[in-house]
Design an enzyme around this catalytic site. Structure first.
Site, PDB file in Angstrom:
ATOM      1  N   GLY A 180      35.439  44.176  40.416  1.00 58.88           N
ATOM      2  CA  GLY A 180      35.657  43.085  42.475  1.00 58.88           C
ATOM      3  C   GLY A 180      34.727  43.346  42.750  1.00 58.88           C
ATOM      4  O   GLY A 180      33.692  44.636  42.525  1.00 58.88           O
ATOM      5  N   CYS A 191      34.521  48.496  35.681  1.00 58.50           N
ATOM      6  CA  CYS A 191      33.519  47.782  37.222  1.00 58.50           C
ATOM      7  C   CYS A 191      34.011  48.611  38.520  1.00 58.50           C
ATOM      8  O   CYS A 191      34.337  49.801  38.360  1.00 58.50           O
ATOM      9  CB  CYS A 191      33.295  46.888  37.068  1.00 58.50           C
ATOM     10  SG  CYS A 191      31.808  47.261  37.935  1.00 58.50           S
ATOM     11  N   TYR A 192      34.533  47.774  39.496  1.00 58.05           N
ATOM     12  CA  TYR A 192      35.049  48.268  40.304  1.00 58.05           C
ATOM     13  C   TYR A 192      36.266  48.972  39.501  1.00 58.05           C
ATOM     14  O   TYR A 192      36.402  50.629  40.787  1.00 58.05           O
ATOM     15  CB  TYR A 192      35.454  46.784  41.279  1.00 58.05           C
ATOM     16  CG  TYR A 192      35.799  47.610  42.684  1.00 58.05           C
ATOM     17  CD1 TYR A 192      35.509  47.929  43.772  1.00 58.05           C
ATOM     18  CD2 TYR A 192      37.352  47.852  42.573  1.00 58.05           C
ATOM     19  CE1 TYR A 192      36.090  48.160  44.567  1.00 58.05           C
ATOM     20  CE2 TYR A 192      38.512  47.932  43.913  1.00 58.05           C
ATOM     21  CZ  TYR A 192      37.094  48.642  44.937  1.00 58.05           C
ATOM     22  OH  TYR A 192      38.214  49.104  46.143  1.00 58.05           O
ATOM     23  N   HIS A 199      31.048  45.537  31.252  1.00 55.46           N
ATOM     24  CA  HIS A 199      32.232  44.082  31.381  1.00 55.46           C
ATOM     25  C   HIS A 199      32.491  44.129  29.785  1.00 55.46           C
ATOM     26  O   HIS A 199      31.756  43.154  29.773  1.00 55.46           O
ATOM     27  CB  HIS A 199      31.934  42.581  32.017  1.00 55.46           C
ATOM     28  CG  HIS A 199      31.287  43.506  33.791  1.00 55.46           C
ATOM     29  ND1 HIS A 199      33.322  43.429  34.066  1.00 55.46           N
ATOM     30  CD2 HIS A 199      30.930  43.714  34.250  1.00 55.46           C
ATOM     31  CE1 HIS A 199      32.632  43.201  35.476  1.00 55.46           C
ATOM     32  NE2 HIS A 199      31.556  43.183  35.487  1.00 55.46           N
ATOM     33  N   GLU A 257      34.804  42.496  28.745  1.00 56.76           N
ATOM     34  CA  GLU A 257      35.198  40.912  28.501  1.00 56.76           C
ATOM     35  C   GLU A 257      34.589  40.016  28.362  1.00 56.76           C
ATOM     36  O   GLU A 257      34.645  38.787  27.842  1.00 56.76           O
ATOM     37  CB  GLU A 257      36.058  40.672  29.877  1.00 56.76           C
ATOM     38  CG  GLU A 257      35.446  40.586  30.854  1.00 56.76           C
ATOM     39  CD  GLU A 257      34.926  41.515  31.663  1.00 56.76           C
ATOM     40  OE1 GLU A 257      35.296  42.658  30.823  1.00 56.76           O
ATOM     41  OE2 GLU A 257      34.474  41.882  33.372  1.00 56.76           O
ATOM     42  N   SER A 314      50.669  11.409  31.872  1.00 56.46           N
ATOM     43  CA  SER A 314      49.853  10.969  31.763  1.00 56.46           C
ATOM     44  C   SER A 314      48.802  10.587  30.634  1.00 56.46           C
ATOM     45  O   SER A 314      47.706   9.988  30.257  1.00 56.46           O
ATOM     46  CB  SER A 314      48.196  11.550  33.228  1.00 56.46           C
ATOM     47  OG  SER A 314      48.696  13.253  32.117  1.00 56.46           O
ATOM     48  N   GLY A 315      49.384  11.391  29.072  1.00 59.04           N
ATOM     49  CA  GLY A 315      48.763  11.443  28.535  1.00 59.04           C
ATOM     50  C   GLY A 315      47.072  12.585  28.409  1.00 59.04           C
ATOM     51  O   GLY A 315      46.495  12.728  27.197  1.00 59.04           O
ATOM     52  N   GLY A 316      47.015  13.152  28.865  1.00 62.85           N
ATOM     53  CA  GLY A 316      45.789  14.504  28.809  1.00 62.85           C
ATOM     54  C   GLY A 316      47.219  15.395  28.553  1.00 62.85           C
ATOM     55  O   GLY A 316      48.596  15.369  28.095  1.00 62.85           O
ATOM     56  N   VAL A 317      46.463  16.542  28.084  1.00 59.56           N
ATOM     57  CA  VAL A 317      46.834  17.452  27.301  1.00 59.56           C
ATOM     58  C   VAL A 317      47.412  17.947  27.561  1.00 59.56           C
ATOM     59  O   VAL A 317      49.100  18.490  27.693  1.00 59.56           O
ATOM     60  CB  VAL A 317      45.307  18.527  26.735  1.00 59.56           C
ATOM     61  CG1 VAL A 317      46.383  20.089  26.426  1.00 59.56           C
ATOM     62  CG2 VAL A 317      44.441  17.635  25.933  1.00 59.56           C
ATOM     63  N   ASP A 318      48.210  18.414  29.162  1.00 61.45           N
ATOM     64  CA  ASP A 318      48.886  19.850  30.301  1.00 61.45           C
ATOM     65  C   ASP A 318      50.385  18.599  29.559  1.00 61.45           C
ATOM     66  O   ASP A 318      51.270  19.252  29.016  1.00 61.45           O
ATOM     67  CB  ASP A 318      48.155  19.893  31.158  1.00 61.45           C
ATOM     68  CG  ASP A 318      47.391  20.524  31.201  1.00 61.45           C
ATOM     69  OD1 ASP A 318      46.675  21.048  29.986  1.00 61.45           O
ATOM     70  OD2 ASP A 318      46.251  20.618  32.373  1.00 61.45           O
ATOM     71  N   SER A 319      50.198  17.426  30.253  1.00 62.07           N
ATOM     72  CA  SER A 319      51.548  17.235  30.207  1.00 62.07           C
ATOM     73  C   SER A 319      52.077  16.484  29.042  1.00 62.07           C
ATOM     74  O   SER A 319      52.923  16.788  28.675  1.00 62.07           O
ATOM     75  CB  SER A 319      51.390  16.031  31.583  1.00 62.07           C
ATOM     76  OG  SER A 319      50.678  14.479  30.706  1.00 62.07           O
ATOM     77  N   SER A 320      50.909  16.301  28.311  1.00 63.95           N
ATOM     78  CA  SER A 320      51.718  15.579  26.523  1.00 63.95           C
ATOM     79  C   SER A 320      52.226  16.801  26.098  1.00 63.95           C
ATOM     80  O   SER A 320      53.286  16.525  25.399  1.00 63.95           O
ATOM     81  CB  SER A 320      50.358  15.409  25.450  1.00 63.95           C
ATOM     82  OG  SER A 320      50.103  14.155  26.375  1.00 63.95           O
ATOM     83  N   LYS A 356      44.399  27.481  29.145  1.00 61.94           N
ATOM     84  CA  LYS A 356      44.064  25.961  28.508  1.00 61.94           C
ATOM     85  C   LYS A 356      44.105  26.194  26.840  1.00 61.94           C
ATOM     86  O   LYS A 356      44.312  24.937  25.889  1.00 61.94           O
ATOM     87  CB  LYS A 356      42.811  25.346  28.850  1.00 61.94           C
ATOM     88  CG  LYS A 356      42.597  24.191  28.563  1.00 61.94           C
ATOM     89  CD  LYS A 356      43.212  22.490  29.343  1.00 61.94           C
ATOM     90  CE  LYS A 356      43.127  21.303  29.561  1.00 61.94           C
ATOM     91  NZ  LYS A 356      43.965  20.707  30.234  1.00 61.94           N
TER      92      LYS A 356
END
Ligand code: XMP
Length: 513
Positions: free
Chosen positions: A55, A82-83, A172, A174, A226-232, A369
């Site tokens: 942070g 870190c923080y 870090h 990550e 919509s045909g996008g990844v998420d809604s599909s 995602k």
């Protein structure tokens, strides 16, 4: 949901979502919550271990964010980064001070030396590169702790109290620049917390289907596709869970890329659900007639979309649930303050006012995602749809500068398809974050055959980015640009010039409007 969970307490560092993704990549479920999450909520969540993130603050300042001290008595392993490391140290009796310039302050790749007897570094080389980014350092470590790593500038690069299973790293793990960072996190999860690695998309699919069935019961759900990844992916998951109780409304606003509408329909053809495709192209075109100002264009499309969806919803009848494709980064980020509005983003599935429903259902709200894509593959969606590059809700309308007409849409669709084909043929599709053609509102003189032409200029754009907040233009090979240019001018009637956009974001944006 899996029994084994890690809770990540968020102190506002820039890599915090990345920590969560890394943990999940090791097949351990985790959630990111604010640093001041009450102890009672932590107990209820029942994590097998805790991570304190980095942070921007300094722990010795009076208003520095802190955890409830009771957290150290929960008997859980803790990894402070870190923080988070400095906080752990300070709250348990150590001393953190500002590093003098050139002494223990570090930024960037740093050669670091490890005590490989410490469980966090077990099985790793005694020396490797870490990514440091700190202006404070631990001048004294708390009683019960020992040093587990150091660098030339910083004697306290990592600390541990293996009895209580408390670990802190100044660097870090990550970020990819830390050579063995992924293995360190793995050690924390598997060696220290005792994870079994039971978080998989196949498992998630099963649990999510059961949870959706229980929640929806005999009710009905409505989803804007919509045909996008998420809604599909949300649609495919809901279909598997509740079949015919689901109605999907796919509003084809006529602003999609070449053949896209048919591809979306084909992907859902055999699935048990009510699929309604509404070809609203002419209606959107009429609404966009004469509209040239970008924000007005976006607003008109957003409003029209909701209206078409509402009309369909009314015909289908009242639904108990409205399904949204919200994903985890949206959930985490919605807690943050308002940022300046550069563009009013529109995502299909915005809330309709005149559709009756009881509750909103967000079956992907805990997934990143890449996990949504994985789930889509699990559910048998075509790869072209699952690995699709981002495409804005207002579609090609914001890639046509000026008024949108049917003729311009035809030109853009053809040019864009050629550019995408050439990128795919060169094997670069996976390496470009987003790439497309746009139609400028510039006409210029050219010579074709023996005659003069006065035609449109198409702009090609490709960017590299991780978060789409900033982006760099892609250094595409000249040969590829040449092939795309030659093909577009030869194959697309109405184009006599092709430009390649070499602007980054900022100062430009990814899209043109
Ligand atoms: P900009 O143009 O703002 O784009 O640099 C950043 C990313 O956001 C996408 N984008 C949108 N996505 N609805 C969306 O769902 C929108 O209205 C919208 N506008 C831009 C853009 O494609 C890029 O990935």
């Amino acid at each position: 949901m899996t029994e084994q969970k890690i809770l990540i307490l968020d102190f506002g560092g820039q890599y915090n979502q990345l920590i969560a993704r890394r943990v999940r990549e090791h097949h351990v479920y985790c959630e990111l919550r604010p640093y001041d999450t009450p102890l009672e909520e932590i107990r209820r969540f029942a994590p097998m271990g805790l991570i304190f993130t980095g942070g921007p603050n300094s722990v010795y300042l009076p208003d520095a964010p802190r955890v409830d001290p009771g957290i150290f008595a929960l008997g859980l392993p803790i990894l402070g980064i870190c923080y988070g490391c400095q906080l752990l140290s300070q709250m348990l009796g150590g001393r953190v001070v500002p590093a003098q310039a050139d002494s223990a302050r570090e930024y960037g790749k740093t050669e670091t030396f490890f005590d490989t007897d410490c469980a966090l570094f077990k099985g790793l080389p005694g020396q490797s590169v870490t990514w440091m980014s700190h202006g404070d350092y631990m001048a004294r470590i708390p009683a019960g702790f020992r040093l587990a790593a150091h660098s030339a500038a910083c004697p306290t690069a990592a600390i541990c109290d293996e009895e209580r299973r408390f670990y802190g790293v100044q660097f870090h793990p990550e970020v990819n620049h830390t050579a063995y960072g992924s293995q360190m996190l793995r050690n924390f999860l598997y060696e220290i917390c005792g994870a079994a690695g039971d978080w998989t998309m196949a498992g998630y699919r099963e649990q999510a289907v059961a949870a959706i069935r229980e929640k929806v019961g005999g009710g009905r759900a409505l989803l804007a596709l919509s045909g996008g990844v998420d809604s599909s992916v949300a649609a495919a998951l809901m279909a598997e869970a509740i079949g015919e109780q689901l109605s999907c409304v796919f509003v084809d606003h006529g602003l999609l890329r070449k053949d896209e509408g048919d591809e979306v329909e084909a992907a859902f053809a055999g699935r048990a659900m009510h699929f309604h495709r509404i070809d609203a192209g002419p209606r959107f075109l009429a609404r966009l007639s004469g509209v040239t100002e970008p924000e007005q264009k976006r607003k008109a499309i957003g409003e029209e979309f909701i209206r078409v969806f509402e009309e369909a919803g009314r015909q289908i009848g009242a639904a108990d649930f409205l399904v949204q494709g919200t994903i985890y980064p949206d959930v985490i980020e919605s807690g943050k303050g308002p940022a300046a509005v550069i563009k009013s983003h529109h995502n299909v599935g915005g809330l309709p006012e005149h559709v009756a429903f009881r509750e909103i259902l967000e079956p992907l709200r805990l997934l990143f995602k890449d996990e949504v894509r994985q789930l889509g593959r699990e559910l048998g969606l075509p790869e072209a749809l699952v690995s699709r590059q981002p495409f804005p809700g207002p579609g090609l309308a914001i890639r046509i500068i000026g008024e949108v007409t049917e003729e311009k849409l035809r030109i853009l669709r053809e040019a864009d398809a050629i550019f995408r084909q050439e990128i795919a043929a060169a094997g670069l599709a996976g390496q470009c974050s987003q790439y497309f053609a746009a139609l400028t509102n510039l006409r210029s003189v050219g010579v074709m055959g023996d005659g003069r032409s006065y035609d449109w200029a198409v702009a090609l754009r490709s960017v590299q980015t991780g978060d789409f907040m900033t982006a760099d233009w892609t250094r595409l090979p000249y040969e590829l640009l040449d092939r795309a240019s030659v093909r577009i001018v030869n194959e697309v009637r109405g184009v006599n010039r092709v430009l390649y956009d070499i602007t980054s974001k900022p100062p430009a944006t990814v899209e043109y409007e």
